[in-house]
Design a protein around this motif. Sequence first.
Motif, PDB file in Angstrom:
ATOM      1  N   GLY A 270       0.822  -1.206   0.000  1.00  5.35           N
ATOM      2  CA  GLY A 270       0.000   0.000   0.000  1.00  5.35           C
ATOM      3  C   GLY A 270       0.856   1.255   0.000  1.00  5.35           C
ATOM      4  N   LEU A 271       1.890   1.262   0.821  1.00  2.79           N
ATOM      5  CA  LEU A 271       2.785   2.420   0.892  1.00  2.79           C
ATOM      6  C   LEU A 271       3.484   2.653  -0.449  1.00  2.79           C
ATOM      7  CD1 LEU A 271       4.357   4.660   2.385  1.00  2.79           C
ATOM      8  CD2 LEU A 271       5.984   2.886   3.096  1.00  2.79           C
ATOM      9  N   ILE A 272       4.052   1.609  -1.012  1.00  3.15           N
ATOM     10  CA  ILE A 272       4.789   1.755  -2.266  1.00  3.15           C
ATOM     11  C   ILE A 272       3.857   2.186  -3.393  1.00  3.15           C
ATOM     12  CG2 ILE A 272       6.062   0.487  -4.050  1.00  3.15           C
ATOM     13  CD1 ILE A 272       7.346  -1.137  -1.741  1.00  3.15           C
ATOM     14  N   THR A 273       2.693   1.586  -3.467  1.00  2.00           N
ATOM     15  CA  THR A 273       1.736   1.933  -4.528  1.00  2.00           C
ATOM     16  C   THR A 273       1.299   3.386  -4.410  1.00  2.00           C
ATOM     17  OG1 THR A 273       0.985  -0.359  -4.626  1.00  2.00           O
ATOM     18  CG2 THR A 273      -0.470   1.305  -5.573  1.00  2.00           C
ATOM     19  N   ALA A 274       0.996   3.810  -3.195  1.00  4.07           N
ATOM     20  CA  ALA A 274       0.541   5.186  -2.991  1.00  4.07           C
ATOM     21  C   ALA A 274       1.669   6.186  -3.183  1.00  4.07           C
ATOM     22  CB  ALA A 274      -0.056   5.337  -1.592  1.00  4.07           C
ATOM     23  N   ALA A 275       2.868   5.829  -2.777  1.00  3.32           N
ATOM     24  CA  ALA A 275       3.984   6.775  -2.801  1.00  3.32           C
ATOM     25  C   ALA A 275       4.708   6.833  -4.138  1.00  3.32           C
ATOM     26  CB  ALA A 275       4.983   6.429  -1.700  1.00  3.32           C
ATOM     27  N   ALA A 276       4.586   5.812  -4.959  1.00  4.45           N
ATOM     28  CA  ALA A 276       5.363   5.746  -6.207  1.00  4.45           C
ATOM     29  C   ALA A 276       5.264   7.008  -7.056  1.00  4.45           C
ATOM     30  CB  ALA A 276       4.969   4.510  -7.011  1.00  4.45           C
ATOM     31  N   PRO A 277       4.072   7.552  -7.284  1.00  6.82           N
ATOM     32  CA  PRO A 277       4.014   8.773  -8.104  1.00  6.82           C
ATOM     33  C   PRO A 277       4.715   9.966  -7.442  1.00  6.82           C
ATOM     34  CG  PRO A 277       1.826   7.803  -7.867  1.00  6.82           C
ATOM     35  CD  PRO A 277       2.739   7.073  -6.943  1.00  6.82           C
ATOM     36  N   GLU A 278       4.789   9.953  -6.127  1.00  6.75           N
ATOM     37  CA  GLU A 278       5.389  11.065  -5.394  1.00  6.75           C
ATOM     38  C   GLU A 278       6.908  10.964  -5.311  1.00  6.75           C
ATOM     39  OE1 GLU A 278       3.404  13.525  -4.579  1.00  6.75           O
ATOM     40  OE2 GLU A 278       1.656  12.355  -5.187  1.00  6.75           O
ATOM     41  N   VAL A 279       7.426   9.741  -5.247  1.00  5.78           N
ATOM     42  CA  VAL A 279       8.875   9.574  -5.067  1.00  5.78           C
ATOM     43  C   VAL A 279       9.615   9.379  -6.377  1.00  5.78           C
ATOM     44  CG1 VAL A 279       8.598   8.672  -2.725  1.00  5.78           C
ATOM     45  CG2 VAL A 279       8.798   7.071  -4.640  1.00  5.78           C
ATOM     46  N   GLY A 280       8.889   9.081  -7.445  1.00  5.86           N
ATOM     47  CA  GLY A 280       9.509   8.904  -8.755  1.00  5.86           C
ATOM     48  C   GLY A 280      10.047   7.501  -8.956  1.00  5.86           C
ATOM     49  N   SER A 281      10.284   7.166 -10.209  1.00  2.00           N
ATOM     50  CA  SER A 281      10.682   5.799 -10.547  1.00  2.00           C
ATOM     51  C   SER A 281      12.057   5.427 -10.015  1.00  2.00           C
ATOM     52  CB  SER A 281      10.624   5.591 -12.060  1.00  2.00           C
ATOM     53  OG  SER A 281      11.509   6.478 -12.702  1.00  2.00           O
ATOM     54  N   THR A 282      12.935   6.396  -9.846  1.00  2.00           N
ATOM     55  CA  THR A 282      14.272   6.107  -9.322  1.00  2.00           C
ATOM     56  C   THR A 282      14.196   5.474  -7.942  1.00  2.00           C
ATOM     57  OG1 THR A 282      15.178   7.976 -10.534  1.00  2.00           O
ATOM     58  CG2 THR A 282      16.499   7.129  -8.715  1.00  2.00           C
ATOM     59  N   HIS A 283      13.292   5.979  -7.116  1.00  2.00           N
ATOM     60  CA  HIS A 283      13.133   5.447  -5.765  1.00  2.00           C
ATOM     61  C   HIS A 283      12.128   4.296  -5.718  1.00  2.00           C
ATOM     62  CE1 HIS A 283      15.545   8.588  -3.918  1.00  2.00           C
ATOM     63  NE2 HIS A 283      14.945   9.448  -4.714  1.00  2.00           N
ATOM     64  N   ALA A 284      11.101   4.380  -6.535  1.00  2.00           N
ATOM     65  CA  ALA A 284      10.032   3.376  -6.481  1.00  2.00           C
ATOM     66  C   ALA A 284      10.457   2.024  -7.048  1.00  2.00           C
ATOM     67  CB  ALA A 284       8.790   3.885  -7.213  1.00  2.00           C
ATOM     68  N   ALA A 285      11.264   2.014  -8.088  1.00  2.00           N
ATOM     69  CA  ALA A 285      11.635   0.746  -8.742  1.00  2.00           C
ATOM     70  C   ALA A 285      12.304  -0.246  -7.782  1.00  2.00           C
ATOM     71  CB  ALA A 285      12.512   1.013  -9.958  1.00  2.00           C
ATOM     72  N   PRO A 286      13.325   0.162  -7.016  1.00  2.00           N
ATOM     73  CA  PRO A 286      13.928  -0.816  -6.104  1.00  2.00           C
ATOM     74  C   PRO A 286      12.971  -1.257  -4.998  1.00  2.00           C
ATOM     75  CG  PRO A 286      15.195   1.253  -6.105  1.00  2.00           C
ATOM     76  CD  PRO A 286      14.064   1.411  -7.049  1.00  2.00           C
ATOM     77  N   LEU A 287      12.087  -0.356  -4.583  1.00  4.91           N
ATOM     78  CA  LEU A 287      11.100  -0.731  -3.563  1.00  4.91           C
ATOM     79  C   LEU A 287      10.133  -1.767  -4.129  1.00  4.91           C
ATOM     80  CD1 LEU A 287      10.294   2.761  -1.986  1.00  4.91           C
ATOM     81  CD2 LEU A 287      11.806   0.967  -1.079  1.00  4.91           C
ATOM     82  N   ARG A 288       9.708  -1.559  -5.372  1.00  9.18           N
ATOM     83  CA  ARG A 288       8.813  -2.535  -6.017  1.00  9.18           C
ATOM     84  C   ARG A 288       9.499  -3.887  -6.167  1.00  9.18           C
ATOM     85  NH1 ARG A 288       7.034   1.796 -10.072  1.00  9.18           N
ATOM     86  NH2 ARG A 288       5.018   2.452  -9.277  1.00  9.18           N
ATOM     87  N   ASP A 289      10.785  -3.869  -6.537  1.00  9.97           N
ATOM     88  CA  ASP A 289      11.539  -5.124  -6.688  1.00  9.97           C
ATOM     89  C   ASP A 289      11.615  -5.870  -5.359  1.00  9.97           C
ATOM     90  OD1 ASP A 289      11.961  -4.535  -9.355  1.00  9.97           O
ATOM     91  OD2 ASP A 289      14.032  -3.852  -9.064  1.00  9.97           O
ATOM     92  N   GLY A 290      11.913  -5.137  -4.297  1.00 13.22           N
ATOM     93  CA  GLY A 290      11.983  -5.754  -2.975  1.00 13.22           C
ATOM     94  C   GLY A 290      10.639  -6.314  -2.547  1.00 13.22           C
ATOM     95  N   LEU A 291       9.586  -5.567  -2.806  1.00 10.73           N
ATOM     96  CA  LEU A 291       8.231  -6.029  -2.478  1.00 10.73           C
ATOM     97  C   LEU A 291       7.906  -7.308  -3.235  1.00 10.73           C
ATOM     98  CD1 LEU A 291       5.358  -5.790  -1.350  1.00 10.73           C
ATOM     99  CD2 LEU A 291       4.865  -4.156  -3.206  1.00 10.73           C
ATOM    100  N   ARG A 292       8.183  -7.324  -4.530  1.00 17.23           N
ATOM    101  CA  ARG A 292       7.885  -8.513  -5.336  1.00 17.23           C
ATOM    102  C   ARG A 292       8.659  -9.729  -4.811  1.00 17.23           C
ATOM    103  NH1 ARG A 292       9.318 -11.471  -9.803  1.00 17.23           N
ATOM    104  NH2 ARG A 292       7.589 -12.094 -11.130  1.00 17.23           N
TER     105      ARG A 292
END
Length: 126
Positions: free
Chosen positions: A75-97
């Motif tokens: 929920g945090l990553i999905t909601a925050a991704a547009p705010e933090v940008g792909s540079t920060h969101a991509a590794p978080l998404r990878d870790g989540l997956r």
Amino acid sequence: MHSEQNNHAEESDLAQAVNQRSRDISEVPAVELINTVAVHLMSAAAVKTGLADDPKADELKDLDEARKLITALAGLITAAAPEVGSTHAAPLRDGLRSLQLAFREESSVPDAPGKGPGEKWTGPVN
């Protein structure tokens, strides 16, 4: 009387500490706070999924707790991704997956596609 003075001094010290922390946290950019919270959730979820780098990793495993942590992280990553940008969101998404896949491996009762931890936010993971 002496005890009352001690209580007032302790309350004053606590108020000063809270004020200092508020000032400290106000200087931290939102992206950094979001990343920090996400990393803490990831670390806790990894431990609860049984991925701890510890000889007692199995004893620390608690899939019910892991499910909650992974869902909150998603929920945090999905909601925050547009705010933090792909540079920060991509590794978080990878870790989540990776956590979602590890959870599937560790679970003795497989979730239906799209019903695993966090999949409400991320979609099915396989």
